[in-house]
Design a protein around this motif. Structure first.
Motif, PDB file in Angstrom:
ATOM      1  N   TYR A  69      60.789  17.451  52.449  1.00 35.36           N
ATOM      2  CA  TYR A  69      60.588  16.501  53.547  1.00 35.36           C
ATOM      3  C   TYR A  69      59.375  16.890  54.388  1.00 35.36           C
ATOM      4  CZ  TYR A  69      61.337  14.468  58.191  1.00 35.36           C
ATOM      5  OH  TYR A  69      61.172  13.842  59.399  1.00 35.36           O
ATOM      6  N   THR A  70      59.288  18.161  54.765  1.00 35.13           N
ATOM      7  CA  THR A  70      58.195  18.622  55.607  1.00 35.13           C
ATOM      8  C   THR A  70      56.854  18.542  54.891  1.00 35.13           C
ATOM      9  OG1 THR A  70      59.703  20.137  56.737  1.00 35.13           O
ATOM     10  CG2 THR A  70      57.358  20.556  56.989  1.00 35.13           C
ATOM     11  N   MET A  71      56.807  19.013  53.638  1.00 40.63           N
ATOM     12  CA  MET A  71      55.568  18.960  52.883  1.00 40.63           C
ATOM     13  C   MET A  71      55.192  17.517  52.546  1.00 40.63           C
ATOM     14  SD  MET A  71      54.518  22.033  52.778  1.00 40.63           S
ATOM     15  CE  MET A  71      55.262  22.110  54.427  1.00 40.63           C
ATOM     16  N   GLY A  72      56.209  16.682  52.335  1.00 42.50           N
ATOM     17  CA  GLY A  72      55.938  15.268  52.053  1.00 42.50           C
ATOM     18  C   GLY A  72      55.252  14.589  53.221  1.00 42.50           C
ATOM     19  N   LYS A  73      55.688  14.915  54.445  1.00 40.36           N
ATOM     20  CA  LYS A  73      55.045  14.338  55.617  1.00 40.36           C
ATOM     21  C   LYS A  73      53.599  14.797  55.718  1.00 40.36           C
ATOM     22  CE  LYS A  73      57.613  15.454  59.111  1.00 40.36           C
ATOM     23  NZ  LYS A  73      58.038  15.450  60.521  1.00 40.36           N
ATOM     24  N   ALA A  74      53.359  16.061  55.437  1.00 42.47           N
ATOM     25  CA  ALA A  74      51.993  16.584  55.501  1.00 42.47           C
ATOM     26  C   ALA A  74      51.123  15.920  54.433  1.00 42.47           C
ATOM     27  CB  ALA A  74      52.009  18.101  55.323  1.00 42.47           C
ATOM     28  N   ALA A  75      51.668  15.757  53.231  1.00 44.60           N
ATOM     29  CA  ALA A  75      50.912  15.138  52.146  1.00 44.60           C
ATOM     30  C   ALA A  75      50.601  13.683  52.462  1.00 44.60           C
ATOM     31  CB  ALA A  75      51.705  15.239  50.843  1.00 44.60           C
ATOM     32  N   ARG A  76      51.593  12.991  52.999  1.00 46.60           N
ATOM     33  CA  ARG A  76      51.389  11.578  53.336  1.00 46.60           C
ATOM     34  C   ARG A  76      50.321  11.431  54.423  1.00 46.60           C
ATOM     35  NH1 ARG A  76      54.021   6.980  52.444  1.00 46.60           N
ATOM     36  NH2 ARG A  76      53.704   5.274  53.918  1.00 46.60           N
ATOM     37  N   ARG A  77      50.333  12.322  55.398  1.00 49.40           N
ATOM     38  CA  ARG A  77      49.350  12.251  56.475  1.00 49.40           C
ATOM     39  C   ARG A  77      47.933  12.439  55.931  1.00 49.40           C
ATOM     40  NH1 ARG A  77      51.597  15.588  59.357  1.00 49.40           N
ATOM     41  NH2 ARG A  77      50.431  17.494  58.845  1.00 49.40           N
ATOM     42  N   ARG A  78      47.749  13.441  55.065  1.00 48.04           N
ATOM     43  CA  ARG A  78      46.425  13.690  54.509  1.00 48.04           C
ATOM     44  C   ARG A  78      45.962  12.527  53.633  1.00 48.04           C
ATOM     45  NH1 ARG A  78      48.528  18.499  55.671  1.00 48.04           N
ATOM     46  NH2 ARG A  78      47.177  20.323  56.052  1.00 48.04           N
ATOM     47  N   LEU A  79      46.877  12.009  52.822  1.00 49.47           N
ATOM     48  CA  LEU A  79      46.517  10.904  51.946  1.00 49.47           C
ATOM     49  C   LEU A  79      46.185   9.661  52.758  1.00 49.47           C
ATOM     50  CD1 LEU A  79      46.175   9.831  49.109  1.00 49.47           C
ATOM     51  CD2 LEU A  79      48.641   9.421  49.009  1.00 49.47           C
ATOM     52  N   SER A  80      46.957   9.403  53.805  1.00 45.06           N
ATOM     53  CA  SER A  80      46.701   8.237  54.659  1.00 45.06           C
ATOM     54  C   SER A  80      45.334   8.339  55.320  1.00 45.06           C
ATOM     55  CB  SER A  80      47.792   8.108  55.729  1.00 45.06           C
ATOM     56  OG  SER A  80      49.044   7.807  55.138  1.00 45.06           O
ATOM     57  N   GLU A  81      44.962   9.546  55.724  1.00 40.30           N
ATOM     58  CA  GLU A  81      43.647   9.741  56.339  1.00 40.30           C
ATOM     59  C   GLU A  81      42.531   9.401  55.352  1.00 40.30           C
ATOM     60  OE1 GLU A  81      43.803  13.780  57.556  1.00 40.30           O
ATOM     61  OE2 GLU A  81      44.962  13.390  59.377  1.00 40.30           O
ATOM     62  N   LYS A  82      42.707   9.826  54.103  1.00 37.82           N
ATOM     63  CA  LYS A  82      41.700   9.543  53.079  1.00 37.82           C
ATOM     64  C   LYS A  82      41.582   8.032  52.849  1.00 37.82           C
ATOM     65  CE  LYS A  82      40.974  13.917  51.791  1.00 37.82           C
ATOM     66  NZ  LYS A  82      39.650  14.588  51.900  1.00 37.82           N
ATOM     67  N   LEU A  83      42.726   7.354  52.776  1.00 38.15           N
ATOM     68  CA  LEU A  83      42.727   5.918  52.502  1.00 38.15           C
ATOM     69  C   LEU A  83      42.211   5.125  53.698  1.00 38.15           C
ATOM     70  CD1 LEU A  83      46.171   5.687  50.691  1.00 38.15           C
ATOM     71  CD2 LEU A  83      43.922   5.444  49.646  1.00 38.15           C
ATOM     72  N   THR A  84      42.624   5.519  54.900  1.00 32.03           N
ATOM     73  CA  THR A  84      42.194   4.806  56.100  1.00 32.03           C
ATOM     74  C   THR A  84      40.678   4.844  56.235  1.00 32.03           C
ATOM     75  OG1 THR A  84      44.275   5.289  57.229  1.00 32.03           O
ATOM     76  CG2 THR A  84      42.407   4.686  58.615  1.00 32.03           C
ATOM     77  N   ALA A  85      40.088   5.961  55.856  1.00 28.71           N
ATOM     78  CA  ALA A  85      38.627   6.083  55.929  1.00 28.71           C
ATOM     79  C   ALA A  85      37.938   5.046  55.047  1.00 28.71           C
ATOM     80  CB  ALA A  85      38.200   7.489  55.518  1.00 28.71           C
ATOM     81  N   ARG A  86      38.646   4.542  54.043  1.00 28.86           N
ATOM     82  CA  ARG A  86      38.104   3.519  53.150  1.00 28.86           C
ATOM     83  C   ARG A  86      38.649   2.135  53.460  1.00 28.86           C
ATOM     84  NH1 ARG A  86      35.730   5.529  48.434  1.00 28.86           N
ATOM     85  NH2 ARG A  86      35.766   7.805  48.255  1.00 28.86           N
ATOM     86  N   GLY A  87      39.408   2.027  54.558  1.00 24.27           N
ATOM     87  CA  GLY A  87      39.972   0.736  54.939  1.00 24.27           C
ATOM     88  C   GLY A  87      41.154   0.320  54.092  1.00 24.27           C
ATOM     89  N   LEU A  88      41.828   1.285  53.472  1.00 22.18           N
ATOM     90  CA  LEU A  88      42.953   1.001  52.588  1.00 22.18           C
ATOM     91  C   LEU A  88      44.210   1.715  53.068  1.00 22.18           C
ATOM     92  CD1 LEU A  88      41.127   1.478  49.167  1.00 22.18           C
ATOM     93  CD2 LEU A  88      41.612  -0.681  50.320  1.00 22.18           C
ATOM     94  N   ARG A  89      45.341   1.322  52.456  1.00 22.07           N
ATOM     95  CA  ARG A  89      46.614   1.979  52.714  1.00 22.07           C
ATOM     96  C   ARG A  89      47.249   2.378  51.379  1.00 22.07           C
ATOM     97  NH1 ARG A  89      49.684  -2.356  56.108  1.00 22.07           N
ATOM     98  NH2 ARG A  89      48.328  -3.709  54.889  1.00 22.07           N
ATOM     99  N   LEU A  90      48.377   3.071  51.488  1.00 19.15           N
ATOM    100  CA  LEU A  90      49.012   3.599  50.281  1.00 19.15           C
ATOM    101  C   LEU A  90      49.384   2.492  49.298  1.00 19.15           C
ATOM    102  CD1 LEU A  90      49.946   6.093  48.820  1.00 19.15           C
ATOM    103  CD2 LEU A  90      52.085   6.014  50.091  1.00 19.15           C
ATOM    104  N   TRP A  91      49.830   1.352  49.807  1.00 19.28           N
ATOM    105  CA  TRP A  91      50.192   0.256  48.909  1.00 19.28           C
ATOM    106  C   TRP A  91      48.979  -0.240  48.122  1.00 19.28           C
ATOM    107  CZ3 TRP A  91      54.478  -0.440  46.798  1.00 19.28           C
ATOM    108  CH2 TRP A  91      55.692  -0.425  47.492  1.00 19.28           C
ATOM    109  N   HIS A  92      47.799  -0.243  48.749  1.00 26.41           N
ATOM    110  CA  HIS A  92      46.602  -0.661  48.031  1.00 26.41           C
ATOM    111  C   HIS A  92      46.333   0.267  46.845  1.00 26.41           C
ATOM    112  CE1 HIS A  92      45.599  -2.335  52.173  1.00 26.41           C
ATOM    113  NE2 HIS A  92      45.599  -3.400  51.400  1.00 26.41           N
TER     114      HIS A  92
END
Length: 208
Positions: A69-92
């Motif tokens: 759970y804890t590592m999943g939150k950290a992974a999701r945060r990092r991935l979201s940052e990468k996607l947001t920088a490109r104007g995308l989200r995880l569903w995209h």
């Protein structure tokens, strides 16, 4: 190089705007303030947990579910940052990966494979079309049905996203050797497959 990323079940779309009568705003504000004031609450109705893993009680560090759970939150945060920088989200990213893996397909089929409501999938596809990453086409021999597929620009964007995901992996898994990362990935895929199979069985039983 295989142009795909591992897909995962992601939360529903965010960012929807809801409109409520003005008379409810004050009450909601009071409720929100009260909820955020409760200790151990992250503002989303769930316990926030320690902000840093090294502050967690020793007892919970023996619980695999807590660690995931804890590592999943950290992974999701990092991935979201990468996607947001490109104007995308995880569903995209998930939709693009599905199209890369399985090729052009009707929107309804894509929505079903991603376990998404058709209207939600439609918004995701529209976003990708506006970004130039996807297009809708009528395939030869199947002119009645519209299929959605990645554009050349979409393939290129997915390759770049794969590199971003890899850099997020490197950040999270820095303490592990290459062999340990491979082993961890294998174990996680086994657990994921087990959970997906269990969820599928529940859905099938509900339909009977």
């Amino acid at each position: 190089m295989k142009r795909s990323v591992a897909t995962e079940k992601a939360p529903g779309l965010s960012g929807r705007t809801s409109f409520a009568p003005a008379c409810t705003h004050a009450a909601r504000a009071r409720e929100e303030s009260s909820r955020l004031a409760r200790p151990g609450d992250n503002g989303q109705g769930e316990a926030a947990g320690p902000r840093h893993p090294d502050t967690a009680p020793a007892g919970v560090l023996n619980l695999n579910a807590y660690l995931m759970y804890t590592m999943g939150k950290a992974a999701r945060r990092r991935l979201s940052e990468k996607l947001t920088a490109r104007g995308l989200r995880l569903w995209h990213l998930t939709a693009m990966a599905m199209m890369a893996d399985l090729g052009p397909q009707p929107k309804g089929t894509l929505a079903s494979r991603l376990d998404m409501h058709a209207s939600d999938l439609g918004r995701i596809v529209n976003d990708l079309i506006k970004a130039g990453h996807a297009e809708c086409v009528r395939r030869p021999g199947d002119r009645r049905h519209v299929h959605v597929q990645l554009t050349p620009e979409g393939w290129s964007a997915l390759d770049s996203l794969n590199a971003d995901v890899a850099s997020a992996d490197d950040d999270l898994l820095a303490p592990l050797s290459e062999a340990e990362r491979d082993q961890l990935g294998s174990l996680l895929r086994r657990v994921y497959t087990h959970m997906a199979s269990a969820a599928s069985s529940v859905v099938q039983e509900a339909r009977v």
